[in-house]
Design an enzyme around this catalytic site. Structure first.
Site, PDB file in Angstrom:
ATOM      1  N   GLY A 170      -9.751 -10.542  55.651  1.00  0.00           N
ATOM      2  CA  GLY A 170      -9.249 -11.728  56.353  1.00  0.00           C
ATOM      3  C   GLY A 170      -8.051 -11.278  57.162  1.00  0.00           C
ATOM      4  O   GLY A 170      -6.914 -11.418  56.742  1.00  0.00           O
ATOM      5  N   THR A 171      -8.328 -10.734  58.330  1.00  0.00           N
ATOM      6  CA  THR A 171      -7.244 -10.061  59.055  1.00  0.00           C
ATOM      7  C   THR A 171      -6.290 -11.026  59.751  1.00  0.00           C
ATOM      8  O   THR A 171      -5.270 -10.595  60.252  1.00  0.00           O
ATOM      9  CB  THR A 171      -7.813  -9.050  60.068  1.00  0.00           C
ATOM     10  OG1 THR A 171      -8.839  -9.696  60.819  1.00  0.00           O
ATOM     11  CG2 THR A 171      -8.368  -7.834  59.361  1.00  0.00           C
ATOM     12  N   ASN A 172      -6.615 -12.328  59.777  1.00  0.00           N
ATOM     13  CA  ASN A 172      -5.617 -13.259  60.319  1.00  0.00           C
ATOM     14  C   ASN A 172      -4.425 -13.319  59.369  1.00  0.00           C
ATOM     15  O   ASN A 172      -3.291 -13.063  59.758  1.00  0.00           O
ATOM     16  CB  ASN A 172      -6.199 -14.676  60.480  1.00  0.00           C
ATOM     17  CG  ASN A 172      -7.330 -14.709  61.479  1.00  0.00           C
ATOM     18  OD1 ASN A 172      -7.502 -13.783  62.257  1.00  0.00           O
ATOM     19  ND2 ASN A 172      -8.096 -15.772  61.450  1.00  0.00           N
ATOM     20  N   ASP A 173      -4.712 -13.664  58.113  1.00  0.00           N
ATOM     21  CA  ASP A 173      -3.625 -13.717  57.139  1.00  0.00           C
ATOM     22  C   ASP A 173      -3.056 -12.333  56.850  1.00  0.00           C
ATOM     23  O   ASP A 173      -1.854 -12.174  56.696  1.00  0.00           O
ATOM     24  CB  ASP A 173      -4.111 -14.358  55.831  1.00  0.00           C
ATOM     25  CG  ASP A 173      -3.947 -15.868  55.865  1.00  0.00           C
ATOM     26  OD1 ASP A 173      -2.951 -16.330  56.446  1.00  0.00           O
ATOM     27  OD2 ASP A 173      -4.814 -16.579  55.319  1.00  0.00           O
ATOM     28  N   SER A 186     -14.157  -8.989  52.096  1.00  0.00           N
ATOM     29  CA  SER A 186     -14.180  -9.375  53.493  1.00  0.00           C
ATOM     30  C   SER A 186     -12.727  -9.414  53.943  1.00  0.00           C
ATOM     31  O   SER A 186     -11.907 -10.108  53.342  1.00  0.00           O
ATOM     32  CB  SER A 186     -14.828 -10.749  53.647  1.00  0.00           C
ATOM     33  OG  SER A 186     -14.745 -11.145  54.991  1.00  0.00           O
ATOM     34  N   GLY A 238      -6.164  -1.464  99.176  1.00  0.00           N
ATOM     35  CA  GLY A 238      -5.219  -2.094 100.091  1.00  0.00           C
ATOM     36  C   GLY A 238      -3.791  -2.203  99.592  1.00  0.00           C
ATOM     37  O   GLY A 238      -2.945  -2.800 100.245  1.00  0.00           O
ATOM     38  N   TYR A 296     -20.096  -4.693  58.248  1.00  0.00           N
ATOM     39  CA  TYR A 296     -20.350  -5.727  59.252  1.00  0.00           C
ATOM     40  C   TYR A 296     -19.058  -6.307  59.791  1.00  0.00           C
ATOM     41  O   TYR A 296     -17.997  -6.165  59.187  1.00  0.00           O
ATOM     42  CB  TYR A 296     -21.225  -6.851  58.677  1.00  0.00           C
ATOM     43  CG  TYR A 296     -20.531  -7.706  57.638  1.00  0.00           C
ATOM     44  CD1 TYR A 296     -19.740  -8.779  58.013  1.00  0.00           C
ATOM     45  CD2 TYR A 296     -20.672  -7.425  56.276  1.00  0.00           C
ATOM     46  CE1 TYR A 296     -19.087  -9.546  57.070  1.00  0.00           C
ATOM     47  CE2 TYR A 296     -20.021  -8.198  55.329  1.00  0.00           C
ATOM     48  CZ  TYR A 296     -19.229  -9.261  55.730  1.00  0.00           C
ATOM     49  OH  TYR A 296     -18.577 -10.029  54.799  1.00  0.00           O
ATOM     50  N   ARG A 353     -16.466   6.013  96.281  1.00  0.00           N
ATOM     51  CA  ARG A 353     -15.956   5.832  94.918  1.00  0.00           C
ATOM     52  C   ARG A 353     -16.974   4.974  94.191  1.00  0.00           C
ATOM     53  O   ARG A 353     -17.799   4.294  94.821  1.00  0.00           O
ATOM     54  CB  ARG A 353     -14.597   5.151  94.930  1.00  0.00           C
ATOM     55  CG  ARG A 353     -14.653   3.782  95.547  1.00  0.00           C
ATOM     56  CD  ARG A 353     -13.280   3.175  95.723  1.00  0.00           C
ATOM     57  NE  ARG A 353     -13.383   2.038  96.635  1.00  0.00           N
ATOM     58  CZ  ARG A 353     -12.398   1.564  97.360  1.00  0.00           C
ATOM     59  NH1 ARG A 353     -11.218   2.120  97.311  1.00  0.00           N
ATOM     60  NH2 ARG A 353     -12.563   0.521  98.147  1.00  0.00           N
ATOM     61  N   LYS A 371      -9.502   9.118  95.836  1.00  0.00           N
ATOM     62  CA  LYS A 371      -9.965   9.355  97.197  1.00  0.00           C
ATOM     63  C   LYS A 371     -10.085  10.856  97.478  1.00  0.00           C
ATOM     64  O   LYS A 371     -11.111  11.325  97.969  1.00  0.00           O
ATOM     65  CB  LYS A 371      -8.985   8.706  98.173  1.00  0.00           C
ATOM     66  CG  LYS A 371      -9.553   8.436  99.538  1.00  0.00           C
ATOM     67  CD  LYS A 371      -8.510   7.759 100.428  1.00  0.00           C
ATOM     68  CE  LYS A 371      -8.305   6.305 100.066  1.00  0.00           C
ATOM     69  NZ  LYS A 371      -7.100   5.723 100.702  1.00  0.00           N
ATOM     70  N   HIS A 409     -11.064  -8.407 101.383  1.00  0.00           N
ATOM     71  CA  HIS A 409     -10.176  -8.336 100.227  1.00  0.00           C
ATOM     72  C   HIS A 409     -10.538  -9.399  99.183  1.00  0.00           C
ATOM     73  O   HIS A 409     -10.663  -9.109  97.997  1.00  0.00           O
ATOM     74  CB  HIS A 409      -8.727  -8.519 100.690  1.00  0.00           C
ATOM     75  CG  HIS A 409      -7.744  -8.471  99.575  1.00  0.00           C
ATOM     76  ND1 HIS A 409      -7.287  -9.610  98.954  1.00  0.00           N
ATOM     77  CD2 HIS A 409      -7.164  -7.433  98.929  1.00  0.00           C
ATOM     78  CE1 HIS A 409      -6.448  -9.274  97.992  1.00  0.00           C
ATOM     79  NE2 HIS A 409      -6.355  -7.951  97.959  1.00  0.00           N
ATOM     80  N   ARG A 433     -16.670 -19.298  51.353  1.00  0.00           N
ATOM     81  CA  ARG A 433     -15.339 -19.179  50.778  1.00  0.00           C
ATOM     82  C   ARG A 433     -14.983 -20.467  50.048  1.00  0.00           C
ATOM     83  O   ARG A 433     -15.176 -21.557  50.581  1.00  0.00           O
ATOM     84  CB  ARG A 433     -14.320 -18.933  51.894  1.00  0.00           C
ATOM     85  CG  ARG A 433     -12.898 -18.829  51.383  1.00  0.00           C
ATOM     86  CD  ARG A 433     -11.922 -18.521  52.491  1.00  0.00           C
ATOM     87  NE  ARG A 433     -11.748 -19.652  53.387  1.00  0.00           N
ATOM     88  CZ  ARG A 433     -10.972 -19.610  54.475  1.00  0.00           C
ATOM     89  NH1 ARG A 433     -10.354 -18.482  54.816  1.00  0.00           N
ATOM     90  NH2 ARG A 433     -10.841 -20.669  55.227  1.00  0.00           N
ATOM     91  N   ARG A 440      -3.436   9.306 104.220  1.00  0.00           N
ATOM     92  CA  ARG A 440      -4.037   8.285 103.360  1.00  0.00           C
ATOM     93  C   ARG A 440      -3.542   8.398 101.925  1.00  0.00           C
ATOM     94  O   ARG A 440      -3.518   9.488 101.361  1.00  0.00           O
ATOM     95  CB  ARG A 440      -5.564   8.428 103.368  1.00  0.00           C
ATOM     96  CG  ARG A 440      -6.144   8.620 104.743  1.00  0.00           C
ATOM     97  CD  ARG A 440      -7.630   8.939 104.698  1.00  0.00           C
ATOM     98  NE  ARG A 440      -8.424   7.835 104.203  1.00  0.00           N
ATOM     99  CZ  ARG A 440      -9.719   7.918 103.925  1.00  0.00           C
ATOM    100  NH1 ARG A 440     -10.360   9.078 104.081  1.00  0.00           N
ATOM    101  NH2 ARG A 440     -10.372   6.877 103.476  1.00  0.00           N
ATOM    102  N   GLU A 500      -6.756 -10.245  52.072  1.00  0.00           N
ATOM    103  CA  GLU A 500      -5.890 -10.809  53.117  1.00  0.00           C
ATOM    104  C   GLU A 500      -4.431 -10.832  52.707  1.00  0.00           C
ATOM    105  O   GLU A 500      -3.570 -11.293  53.435  1.00  0.00           O
ATOM    106  CB  GLU A 500      -6.366 -12.219  53.490  1.00  0.00           C
ATOM    107  CG  GLU A 500      -6.469 -13.159  52.302  1.00  0.00           C
ATOM    108  CD  GLU A 500      -7.049 -14.517  52.677  1.00  0.00           C
ATOM    109  OE1 GLU A 500      -6.891 -14.909  53.839  1.00  0.00           O
ATOM    110  OE2 GLU A 500      -7.648 -15.167  51.806  1.00  0.00           O
ATOM    111  N   CYS A 554     -13.773 -10.873  58.579  1.00  0.00           N
ATOM    112  CA  CYS A 554     -14.073 -12.228  59.038  1.00  0.00           C
ATOM    113  C   CYS A 554     -12.915 -12.835  59.793  1.00  0.00           C
ATOM    114  O   CYS A 554     -12.952 -13.976  60.203  1.00  0.00           O
ATOM    115  CB  CYS A 554     -14.476 -13.115  57.874  1.00  0.00           C
ATOM    116  SG  CYS A 554     -13.158 -13.303  56.661  1.00  0.00           S
ATOM    117  N   MET A 574      -1.609   0.291  98.924  1.00  0.00           N
ATOM    118  CA  MET A 574      -0.673   1.237  99.519  1.00  0.00           C
ATOM    119  C   MET A 574      -1.069   1.455 100.968  1.00  0.00           C
ATOM    120  O   MET A 574      -1.987   0.834 101.465  1.00  0.00           O
ATOM    121  CB  MET A 574      -0.659   2.517  98.714  1.00  0.00           C
ATOM    122  CG  MET A 574       0.044   2.315  97.388  1.00  0.00           C
ATOM    123  SD  MET A 574      -0.017   3.766  96.387  1.00  0.00           S
ATOM    124  CE  MET A 574      -1.754   3.972  96.218  1.00  0.00           C
TER     125      MET A 574
END
Ligand code: ADP
Ligand code: MG
Ligand code: MG
Length: 926
Positions: free
Chosen positions: A795-798, A793, A106, A880, A347, A27, A469, A647, A97, A774, A860, A108
């Site tokens: 395998g970021t889960n495992d 590739s 709203g 990719y 703003r 503000k 609001h 796979r 203010r 992985e 992947c 404060m």
């Protein structure tokens, strides 16, 4: 010079500007900016956010050096205006203010009309000849001061504000209904009664020394940084407590001086739809929050053209000037005092995802911003709103014809929501936790309701306008919202709402259309968005779909600037086709195991697993071969020459067998085996930790005939597709490799089959053999693995499970608290853990490229659809990312933003090229 804590603005300039938000709060910084560019801003000064920190460090006291600076700035203000705080002929009144770095609407407190005492009130009456105005201002001040500074605001929201109670009593005595019917004498009497109430409730007298009032108010505003509402809001929006708030002390201007005065709020464009029209609301003879408080229903800004054409014309000018200056859609607050316009706030305006996208696209067309800027203004996840369901128009029509349209309110947050009615925030949260869809229905919402709003599908209010609001917060959250349905009568006590005699209870179904404002009784089914109708269902022509057109522009620009390719995880032709429609450039992960569950496939699969000899196994596999081949051919055809990573089988074999006796008996009967035999095999396959068990390439190493069959299915499908004149690019991916020798063994099989099939079929096709990275050992030895692998590739889960030593499926109990305790900033299964897992990825990228410079690199795991993780993939130089079909558009935008936001800063300008900058080099900068 010592520290500077206070910054003056207005009266012909400003010490701050819009880039000083950290210090002056949003503000304060924007008040300074507006004053700096010559807009009519009532002068004042900003006490910086640094003081907030000092305030809490000095046990909620304002340090003396700050007090001195405030006194100096106050003197400067008084001199500029020729008025003095507490003066008995020409008194200065100010507002106090709050204003943090990030806007917290709203949350404060603000105090208006400070400086009024019995004496200054008399002076002001003498000066203005308008006692009603003076006592209206005075009673507001005492009320706000009592609520905020003296702590009389009720904690429980079912309790009534003590001052409101007194006003109601007064109105009853006088037999009037509207606040505006109160006379000057009534208001004067209210001031006296308010003060009595304060004395009674706090034991202290209301301060009649303006300086005392000032320090009290400043302290209270700093204190409001730590009120419950503000704390809850900060949690929700990740705003650090350390930022603190600034305090603005600003000369009052008065919208309550009569019918030639007023106050309003506006957006320079429609914040709900993004349309380029001036959008706002105002009230004549009103002050402060009257417009948003929902006490009186405000008028649309276009009416101001009639009420005060001069101010309206000036506002229109300011609207354009501000957009040009800020190159964005702005949210403004203004007050008109006796025909003179003042700007009180501006703003960058909050907007719906719809509006954000439309405004960004339109502003490129208007040459206000560049394509890159437009992309960087759209959060990837906002695209979700364009993909979200809308009501089925036919069904809605039926509902309306059937008399189910209850009422029409303001279309404050677009989209379609159907859910059960709840009447308060606590219930909304509780019901949602039970899995219910709810529509939070309230007379009006207040900052206390944000959690319930977040839990609800949609929000419905009886009072309040487009800038109320409810509307503001709903838009920010991306919630469906219909606001200001005047005919709605809500009874919190009975938990009912009624419209024109019809009564609905808590738990009843209701449907709200935030795009049209319609409120419909009962459930109305939803249907796919415009974008889906064009791209996926192909039931809508692009020319008839404006939302789709906007979407398409964003996508085209994203494709222009991104360097990452986007693939999809899909294992069926229809999924693949959807992904291609969304812009996928290949398949990054085709899981073959899903195929074994299909019609007629699980039988031979089980035969294969239950086989005792290689011959039996091969016989079973022979049955699977044509089925798999058909699946692959279908995918290859849809993908039409785009790369497809397939796979080989990954999950442990016991997943294909039933674990209940009843089903085991059925399987035994079907296979002509004894139940004991089946049970024995299931038991023998049992593992204590299947995630680390007999799965992935381990299966193909122990049973090479499985890999052989899968490779044959892939390559025969490839050959058949080639023969149809369609290109194919299969990439065979071996999972769970931790040692190059594992990959070597599997690769040999795959290549042998490929050669054999090409020979048999008399046709050539390209293919690659690679692996999933992985297992941490795979990442660490990526240089060795790359001697065999033509692609990685991730395998970021495992990889996340094994790097963190956390099983994703068992982690809920501790991972949520972990994130709360900030051990991990985000759930590492949602957002890639850059510091740990990311380092393994980076290492594998570097090692892999060192061995094989042209190696293809992708991801992947689930992270491939998460914008932050996509940025990381861009930074480490992957080729990719691959994600689920419906996240492909989000990934395209995220990839473009990663490229834009991480582009080397000086690249286009500096003529001297120090190094032949490869884009990948910027990776190190993070
Ligand atoms: P919030 O951060 O909650 O929006 P503000 O500080 O903007 O609170 O104050 C709320 C309203 O009070 C403003 O929109 C404006 O109408 C009114 N107001 C604040 N300061 C002044 C002032 N100096 N003169 C007239 N009205 C003011
Ligand atoms: Mg404001
Ligand atoms: Mg895996």
């Amino acid at each position: 010079m010592a520290n500077k804590y206070v910054y003056f603005f207005g009266a012909g300039g400003a010490e701050g500007n819009k880039d000083m938000k950290n210090l002056l709060g949003g503000k304060g910084a924007n008040l300074a900016e507006m004053a700096g560019i010559g807009l009519p801003v009532p002068p004042g000064f900003t006490i910086s956010t640094a003081v907030c920190d000092l305030f809490y460090k000095s046990r909620k006291r304002i340090p003396d050096e700050v007090k001195k600076e405030v006194a100096k700035n106050l003197a400067r203000l008084e001199k500029a205006l020729g008025q003095k705080l507490g003066d008995t002929t020409n008194p200065l009144l100010v507002s106090i203010r709050s204003g943090a770095r990030a806007s917290m609407p709203g949350m404060m407190d603000t105090i208006l009309n400070l400086g009024l005492t019995d004496k200054t009130a008399d002076a002001l009456v003498a000066k203005t000849g308008n006692p009603r105005f003076v006592y209206d201002s005075y009673r507001r001040f005492v009320q706000m001061y009592g609520d905020v500074v003296l702590g009389l605001k009720p904690v429980n929201k079912d309790d009534i504000d003590p001052f409101e109670e007194i006003i109601e009593a007064k109105k009853a005595e006088r037999g009037i209904h509207q606040d505006t019917d109160l006379t000057a004498d009534d208001l004067k009497d209210l001031v006296a009664r308010f003060k009595e109430a304060i004395k009674e409730k706090t034991g202290n007298r209301f301060p009649d020394d303006p300086m005392k009032q000032l320090w009290g108010a400043i302290g209270a505003v700093f204190s409001s940084w730590m009120n419950d509402r503000a704390i809850a809001y900060r949690k929700m929006y990740d705003i650090p407590e350390s930022w603190g708030t600034a305090v603005n002390v600003q000369t009052m201007v008065f919208g309550n001086m009569g019918q030639d005065s007023g106050t309003g709020v506006a957006f320079t464009r429609d914040a709900a739809t993004g349309a380029n029209i001036f959008y706002g609301e105002y009230l004549m003879n009103a002050q402060g929050e009257d417009v948003v408080a929902g006490i009186r229903t405000p008028l649309p800004i276009s009416e101001l053209k009639k009420d005060d054409p001069k101010s309206y014309a000036q506002l229109e000018k300011i609207r354009h000037a501000l957009e040009k200056h800020y190159t964005d859609m702005m949210d403004i607050e203004f007050t008109i005092q006796q025909g003179k316009l003042y700007m009180l706030q501006c703003r960058v305006g909050k907007r719906t995802a719809f509006a954000a996208i439309k405004i960004a696209v339109d502003m490129v067309g208007e040459k206000l911003i560049s394509e890159k800027e437009a992309l960087s203004r759209i959060e990837p996840d906002q695209l979700n709103q364009l993909l979200r369901p809308i009501f089925d128009l036919k069904e809605k029509e039926v509902a309306i014809k059937g008399g189910r349209l209850l009422v029409k309110g303001l279309n404050a947050g677009p989209g379609a929501a159907t859910g059960r009615i709840v009447f308060n925030s606590v219930d909304a949260e509780a019901w949602e936790a039970k899995g219910e869809k709810v529509v939070l229905t309230r007379i009006e919402t207040s900052p206390e309701d944000i959690k319930g709003m977040n839990a609800a599908e949609g929000i419905l209010t009886a009072r309040g306008g487009m800038t109320s609001h409810a509307a503001l917060v709903a838009r920010q959250m991306g919630k469906v919202c219909v606001a200001g349905c005047g005919e709605l009568v809500i009874d919190y006590g009975k938990r009912t709402m009624s419209v024109n005699g019809r009564v609905l209870k808590e738990g009843d179904w209701i449907s709200i259309d935030g795009t049209t404002g319609q409120v419909i009784e009962g459930k109305v089914n939803t249907k796919p968005s415009e974008v889906l109708q064009v791209l996926i269902e192909k039931t809508l022509a692009p020319a008839k779909a404006p939302v789709y057109q906007t979407f398409a522009k964003v996508m085209a620009w994203a494709d222009k600037y991104r360097t990452l390719k986007i693939r999809t995880n899909a294992d069926q032709p229809d999924q693949s086709a959807n992904a291609v429609a969304f812009g996928a450039e290949g398949i990054g992960l085709c899981r073959t195991e899903h195929m074994f569950f299909g019609e007629g496939k699980i039988g031979p699969m089980r035969e294969m697993i239950l086989a005792d000899t290689v011959e039996q196994r091969k016989a079973a596999l022979a049955k699977l071969l044509p089925l798999q081949r058909k699946d692959f051919a279908g995918i290859f055809e849809v993908m039409a020459g785009r790369p497809v990573t397939i796979r080989t089988i990954d999950p442990p074999l016991h997943e294909f067998l039933p674990h209940e006796e009843k089903e085991q008996r059925e399987v035994a009967a079907q296979m002509g085996l004894s139940f004991e035999k089946v049970k024995e095999r299931v038991d023998s396959l049992h593992e204590f930790n299947p995630m680390l068990g007999f799965r992935g390439c381990r299966l193909g190493i122990i049973y090479p005939e499985i890999t052989e069959m899968q490779a044959r299915a892939i390559f025969e499908a490839a050959a058949a597709t080639r023969k149809k004149g369609i290109n194919v690019e299969p990439e065979v991916m071996i999972p769970l490799v931790g040692n190059v020798k594992e990959l070597g063994l599997q690769e040999k099989i795959v290549r042998q089959v490929a050669e054999a099939v090409m020979k048999e079929q008399g046709i050539k096709f390209k293919y690659l053999v690679g692996t999933m990275i992985e297992i941490p050992r795979g990442a660490v030895t990526a240089d060795e693995i790359a001697t065999v692998a033509e692609f990685f590739s991730f395998g970021t889960n495992d990889l996340t499970q094994m790097t963190l030593g956390v099983s994703r499926d068992d982690a809920a109990r501790f991972l949520v608290p972990y994130v709360e305790k900030e051990i991990y900033a985000k759930d590492p299964f949602e957002v890639l853990d850059r510091g740990g897992v990311g380092q393994l990825v980076r290492m594998a990228v570097e090692k892999g490229r060192r061995t094989r410079p042209g190696i293809k690199l992708g991801i992947c795991g689930e992270h491939g659809g998460d914008p932050s993780s996509i940025e990381f993939c861009h930074l480490v130089g992957l080729n990719y990312v691959s994600c689920s079909p419906f996240r492909v558009p989000i990934a395209r935008l995220a990839a473009a933003r990663a490229a834009i936001l991480n582009a080397p800063k000086t690249a286009d300008k500096k003529p001297a090229k120090a190094k032949a900058a490869k884009p990948k080099k910027s990776a190190g900068k993070r």
